[in-house]
Design an enzyme around this catalytic site. Sequence first.
Site, PDB file in Angstrom:
ATOM      1  N   HIS A   3     -11.383  52.599  14.952  1.00 10.22           N
ATOM      2  CA  HIS A   3     -10.234  52.777  15.844  1.00 10.22           C
ATOM      3  C   HIS A   3     -10.721  53.363  17.166  1.00 10.22           C
ATOM      4  CE1 HIS A   3      -8.701  52.662  11.746  1.00 10.22           C
ATOM      5  NE2 HIS A   3      -7.561  52.221  12.246  1.00 10.22           N
ATOM      6  N   ASP A  24      -9.185  49.056  16.194  1.00 13.79           N
ATOM      7  CA  ASP A  24      -7.726  48.917  16.076  1.00 13.79           C
ATOM      8  C   ASP A  24      -6.971  49.970  16.875  1.00 13.79           C
ATOM      9  OD1 ASP A  24      -8.522  47.060  14.205  1.00 13.79           O
ATOM     10  OD2 ASP A  24      -7.186  47.803  12.626  1.00 13.79           O
TER      11      ASP A  24
END
Length: 280
Positions: free
Chosen positions: A233, A91
């Site tokens: 992430h 992400d």
Amino acid sequence: MGISSKSFSKKPVREESALTATLRRIDIRFPWLKIVGVVVLGLIVIMDLFGLTISRIGDPGDKISIAPMARHVKITERVLEGKKLVALTFDDGPSAETTPVLLNTLRERDVPATFFMLGSRARNNPDIVKKVKEEGHEVASHTMYHQNLIRIPASAAAADIDEAKGILKSILGQDVSLTRTPYGNVNDTVRGFVGTPIILWSVDTLDWKIKNTDSIVGITMSEVSDGAIILMHDIHPTSVEAVPRLVDTLRDAGYEFVTVSEMAEMHGIKLANGVSYYSL
Ligand code: NI
């Protein structure tokens, strides 16, 4: 040298003549066998041309409709049988510093992943977005500005989602088919206008918070199961650094990697717009 070449030259001759004799006997008793053999071989060749593999024949539980991806034909078509599946998801990127490093790792290990990108970052790094897609990964939306969609007016939330989709479409030339709402926050209003399935996660590595490779691997291995969606992430160097060991450890435990859409397909799950999925 002389002895070994002698013993080698004798053996094949004897085997060949025995084989030929056997074949002749079979040919006399079952003359139609040759035709059957040719037909079967022909079928195998034709199926192979259409991307079906021999190992898939007689495996009714498996789906043969997985679209082969540019770089991951082998993974999606041949190596997945009997494996537990996981989807690595990244992400908040893309990042010009860390995403290319991650792409190298994923390429080296032949691992497809799903990237939930922010429209605001994608707009600034269109070449990286394209590269992610070209390397066989799935690109999806993580909205435009990472706002908490259930705390802002519905019109603002809808505009944010649409803007991200528009940016990603302008870069990729096609619509994204998945969305991950920031913080995993979603309500009925958001479900109503998001326009894609909402992909959340079943394993939160807390990589953004703990920033430690051991911890990322440890949390994942204690929570992972077949169909898991792992949240990471790609904007944090520690997260990217954890990926080689994470991939190797998961493979040692019998897992193989697919994108989110591939996993839904492999597990026979038809994703619906506005519905949240935590694992597949
Ligand atoms: Ni996020």
